[in-house]
Design an enzyme around this catalytic site. Structure first.
Site, PDB file in Angstrom:
ATOM      1  N   LYS A 124      51.427 -12.713  20.439  1.00 51.81           N
ATOM      2  CA  LYS A 124      50.230 -11.907  20.680  1.00 51.81           C
ATOM      3  C   LYS A 124      50.625 -10.443  20.588  1.00 51.81           C
ATOM      4  O   LYS A 124      51.550 -10.004  21.268  1.00 51.81           O
ATOM      5  CB  LYS A 124      49.678 -12.216  22.069  1.00 51.81           C
TER       6      LYS A 124
HETATM    7  C1  5RP Z   1      48.253  -8.234  28.844  1.00 49.28           C
HETATM    8  C2  5RP Z   1      47.517  -9.317  28.180  1.00 49.28           C
HETATM    9  C3  5RP Z   1      46.018  -9.282  28.177  1.00 49.28           C
HETATM   10  O1  5RP Z   1      45.524 -10.553  28.342  1.00 49.28           O
HETATM   11  C4  5RP Z   1      45.621  -8.703  26.870  1.00 49.28           C
HETATM   12  O2  5RP Z   1      45.838  -7.365  26.827  1.00 49.28           O
HETATM   13  C5  5RP Z   1      44.283  -9.164  26.297  1.00 49.28           C
HETATM   14  O3  5RP Z   1      43.289  -8.492  26.705  1.00 49.28           O
HETATM   15  P1  5RP Z   1      42.537  -7.304  25.973  1.00 49.28           P
HETATM   16  O4  5RP Z   1      41.842  -7.911  24.770  1.00 49.28           O
HETATM   17  O5  5RP Z   1      41.619  -6.864  27.040  1.00 49.28           O
HETATM   18  O6  5RP Z   1      43.547  -6.271  25.528  1.00 49.28           O
HETATM   19  O7  5RP Z   1      48.075 -10.211  27.638  1.00 49.28           O
HETATM   20  O8  5RP Z   1      49.621  -8.487  28.827  1.00 49.28           O
END
Ligand code: 5RP
Length: 290
Positions: free
Chosen positions: A203
């Site tokens: 991610k």
């Molecule tokens: C932080 C994360 C959050 O879940 C991530 O940032 C996703 O959320 P957003 O779309 O609000 O940025 O993994 O470590």
């Protein structure tokens, strides 16, 4: 004992027809065991190869941020539109109905909050992950954060080590420190380090030159949405990300802080799974918001 009456000999052996081998739809997963593939298939739709993950783990560092004050009221109604839910064990156990039948990507590290230096995290026990029957673990990597880089890489490494014994995939989450440049060089480096240490999903954030980030990452990349944008802009972000090689989103604020979260997550699905353009998806958002 089975009824032995009318036992029939097999006769349809497909002689002369080669055995049917199907290729697997998740990047970098062809050599994984069946259990891993099954779990990954629950997250990444076998028809599109993509996923709409809904992230609402933010409270573990920032408490009841806007949109997450009452997860029972704001997030539970969105569950039906998500392919996978990303949350902490506390919210999972207290607030998410156990009969939703959605795969869970469990936030599996915890530590410091927004009130102190972020990223000083430790791993939760693998037994807890198993007890909650989750589909994947999520562990954050703070690449470039001198104080916590090695510790968070070790968290990921250990998570992969433990989770792979049970065929549970791990998602590496690239953090962004205040000092880090949000560019393809940084996200490419951080994403690659996640994959090199065994993450099955990465991610990260969208950036200019994103196609280099996805090209050099041997496993699927999903993007975080980041700070709240106008809905049209957020849909453009999703569109650009998948056009440049992302396998979907793991989005939070741009869904749950939207003026119409249910309409927004459906519009995001339109982009990710149905190939809608940002204009088409925005029209869908407007129609559903009415
Ligand atoms: C932080 C994360 C959050 O879940 C991530 O940032 C996703 O959320 P957003 O779309 O609000 O940025 O993994 O470590």
């Amino acid at each position: 004992m089975a009824d032995l009456d009318d036992l029939r000999e097999g006769s349809d052996f497909g002689l002369g027809v080669a055995s049917q081998n199907q290729s697997f739809h998740v990047k970098g997963a062809s050599n994984l065991p069946w259990g891993m593939k099954d779990r990954l298939s629950r997250i990444f739709n076998p028809k599109t190869g993509r996923a709409v993950m809904l992230a609402f783990d933010h409270g573990f560092i920032m408490g009841p941020t806007s949109g997450l004050e009452r997860i029972d009221l704001t997030i539970v109604p969105l569950i039906e539109y998500a392919d996978c839910l990303m949350c902490t064990r506390g919210i999972l156990q207290s607030t998410i109905p156990a009969n939703t039948n959605k795969p869970i990507c469990l936030r599996s590290d915890a530590g410091s909050s927004i009130l102190t230096e972020l990223n000083d995290n430790v791993l939760i026990d693998i037994e807890d992950v198993i007890r909650m029957n989750v589909t994947a673990m999520a562990v954050m990597l703070a690449i470039g954060d001198t104080a916590n880089e090695a510790k968070t890489v070790a968290n990921l490494y250990k998570a992969v080590d433990k989770a792979s014994r049970y065929n549970i995939p791990v998602m590496g989450v690239t953090a962004v420190g205040k000092q880090m440049a949000r560019d393809a060089r940084y996200f490419g480096l951080a994403s690659r380090i996640c994959a090199e240490n065994g993450a099955n999903i990465v991610k990260t954030y969208y950036c200019d030159g994103f196609e280099k980030v996805t090209a050099a990452c041997p496993v699927p990349v999903v993007i975080a949405g980041g700070k709240k944008l106008e809905e049209k802009e957020a849909l453009e972000l999703c569109y650009r990300a998948v056009s440049e090689g992302a396998a979907g989103v793991d989005m939070g604020r741009n869904v749950f802080q939207s003026t119409s979260p249910a309409a927004m997550i459906q519009a995001v699905r339109g982009v990710i799974h149905e190939g809608l353009t940002p204009d088409q998806a925005y029209e869908m958002f407007n129609d559903l918001s009415k």
